[in-house]
Design a protein around this motif. Structure first.
Motif, PDB file in Angstrom:
ATOM      1  N   PRO A  78      11.148  37.112  -4.756  1.00  0.00           N
ATOM      2  CA  PRO A  78      10.148  37.805  -5.569  1.00  0.00           C
ATOM      3  C   PRO A  78      10.762  38.852  -6.495  1.00  0.00           C
ATOM      4  N   GLY A  79      11.815  39.506  -6.029  1.00  0.00           N
ATOM      5  CA  GLY A  79      12.452  40.542  -6.833  1.00  0.00           C
ATOM      6  C   GLY A  79      13.029  40.028  -8.144  1.00  0.00           C
ATOM      7  N   GLU A  80      13.351  38.720  -8.206  1.00  0.00           N
ATOM      8  CA  GLU A  80      13.888  38.147  -9.443  1.00  0.00           C
ATOM      9  C   GLU A  80      12.830  38.020 -10.530  1.00  0.00           C
ATOM     10  N   LEU A  81      11.568  38.198 -10.154  1.00  0.00           N
ATOM     11  CA  LEU A  81      10.467  38.082 -11.102  1.00  0.00           C
ATOM     12  C   LEU A  81       9.885  39.444 -11.476  1.00  0.00           C
ATOM     13  N   ALA A 139      13.021  46.298 -12.573  1.00  0.00           N
ATOM     14  CA  ALA A 139      13.752  47.109 -11.594  1.00  0.00           C
ATOM     15  C   ALA A 139      12.755  48.016 -10.888  1.00  0.00           C
ATOM     16  N   PRO A 140      12.667  47.972  -9.575  1.00  0.00           N
ATOM     17  CA  PRO A 140      11.647  48.740  -8.860  1.00  0.00           C
ATOM     18  C   PRO A 140      11.863  50.246  -8.975  1.00  0.00           C
ATOM     19  N   ASP A 141      10.770  50.985  -9.229  1.00  0.00           N
ATOM     20  CA  ASP A 141      10.868  52.443  -9.280  1.00  0.00           C
ATOM     21  C   ASP A 141       9.757  53.109  -8.494  1.00  0.00           C
ATOM     22  N   ARG A 169       8.597  47.159  -2.269  1.00  0.00           N
ATOM     23  CA  ARG A 169       8.046  46.252  -1.254  1.00  0.00           C
ATOM     24  C   ARG A 169       7.801  44.861  -1.835  1.00  0.00           C
ATOM     25  N   LEU A 170       7.228  44.806  -3.029  1.00  0.00           N
ATOM     26  CA  LEU A 170       6.992  43.518  -3.674  1.00  0.00           C
ATOM     27  C   LEU A 170       8.298  42.758  -3.889  1.00  0.00           C
ATOM     28  N   ALA A 171       9.343  43.486  -4.260  1.00  0.00           N
ATOM     29  CA  ALA A 171      10.636  42.849  -4.521  1.00  0.00           C
ATOM     30  C   ALA A 171      11.196  42.173  -3.275  1.00  0.00           C
ATOM     31  N   ARG A 172      10.813  42.667  -2.105  1.00  0.00           N
ATOM     32  CA  ARG A 172      11.286  42.075  -0.846  1.00  0.00           C
ATOM     33  C   ARG A 172      10.305  41.053  -0.290  1.00  0.00           C
ATOM     34  N   GLY A 173       9.186  40.835  -0.996  1.00  0.00           N
ATOM     35  CA  GLY A 173       8.226  39.830  -0.563  1.00  0.00           C
ATOM     36  C   GLY A 173       7.511  40.181   0.719  1.00  0.00           C
ATOM     37  N   LEU A 174       7.282  41.467   0.945  1.00  0.00           N
ATOM     38  CA  LEU A 174       6.632  41.919   2.174  1.00  0.00           C
ATOM     39  C   LEU A 174       5.206  42.375   1.910  1.00  0.00           C
ATOM     40  N   ALA A 175       4.300  42.023   2.791  1.00  0.00           N
ATOM     41  CA  ALA A 175       2.929  42.517   2.735  1.00  0.00           C
ATOM     42  C   ALA A 175       2.899  43.918   3.357  1.00  0.00           C
ATOM     43  N   PRO A 176       1.935  44.748   2.983  1.00  0.00           N
ATOM     44  CA  PRO A 176       1.875  46.106   3.541  1.00  0.00           C
ATOM     45  C   PRO A 176       1.871  46.127   5.065  1.00  0.00           C
TER      46      PRO A 176
END
Length: 234
Positions: free
Chosen positions: A75-78, A81-83, A89-96
């Protein structure tokens, strides 16, 4: 200090990356839509996939995970850069809920963090958060609400005696003592040099100029600290 209050719910989506990854696989938007529907059960139309790639919209969290699966990428490839905490969390494909379980925190308490809530966890939970999201040290310090205290200590190091700040800074930032000493000493030296240069510029007192230069230095001291410590902020 809180995590950034009111973080946008919009997914930080990279439209161009989605298009490039699809084209590299020799797929059409219809192929991607089929893969999303077949593997994840989400009714996404080819036109929707195409609109994402044109930047006219962004997938939801569930759609982002499905799109990454269809494109055989993380997911992080889409994403940009996370800030923010949510972006990491989205970049790691994790739900809350999954992330909250991993770090041993109540889901509601975690979700409040993403919308500006104060960090209420302990050191073990902070370490688990950093591991789960692979957070850079500056991001971890910010998300766990220690930026304000660190900035105050750095300001003190620059304006008074830097030696007395090494230990308290080290309690917040787990870096080698020698590196912290070098960085704090450098901040102190450069701040004092800035004040001296402006105060005596032109061989006459320049209190106003000195004050502006000093405030500018201190306003950027946290970013300067991370840069000199060799720690990426993202």
């Amino acid at each position: 200090m809180n995590t950034p209050a009111g973080e946008p719910s919009r997914t930080p989506f990279q439209a161009g990356a989605a298009r490039r990854l699809r084209e590299a696989l020799g797929m059409t938007p219809a192929h991607v839509a089929y893969g999303i529907r077949a593997a994840f059960g989400l009714p996404v139309a080819p036109a929707t996939v195409a609109s994402w790639e044109r930047g006219e919209g962004a997938p939801t969290e569930a759609e982002l995970t499905a799109l990454a699966g269809a494109l055989w990428c993380a997911p992080g490839e889409l994403l940009d850069a996370p800030d923010t905490l949510r972006a990491h969390r989205l970049a790691r494909g994790l739900a809350p809920g999954d992330l909250a379980l991993r770090i041993g925190m109540d889901r509601a308490a975690y979700e409040r963090l993403e919308t500006g809530g104060k960090w209420s966890g302990n050191d073990r939970q902070a370490a688990a958060l950093a591991e789960a999201l692979r957070l850079p040290l500056p991001a971890l310090i910010r998300f766990t609400g220690r930026d304000e205290k660190l900035t105050a200590l750095l300001t003190s190091a620059a304006t008074t005696r830097w030696q007395g700040c090494v230990r308290p800074v080290g309690k917040i930032v787990p870096l080698p003592k020698a590196r912290l000493q070098a960085v704090l000493q450098g901040l102190h030296r450069d701040y004092q040099a800035t004040m001296t240069a402006t105060l005596h510029w032109g061989d006459s007192p320049r209190a106003e100029e000195s004050g502006r230069a000093g405030r500018a230095f201190l306003d950027g001291i946290l970013a300067e600290f991370w840069a000199r410590a060799g720690e990426s902020r993202h």
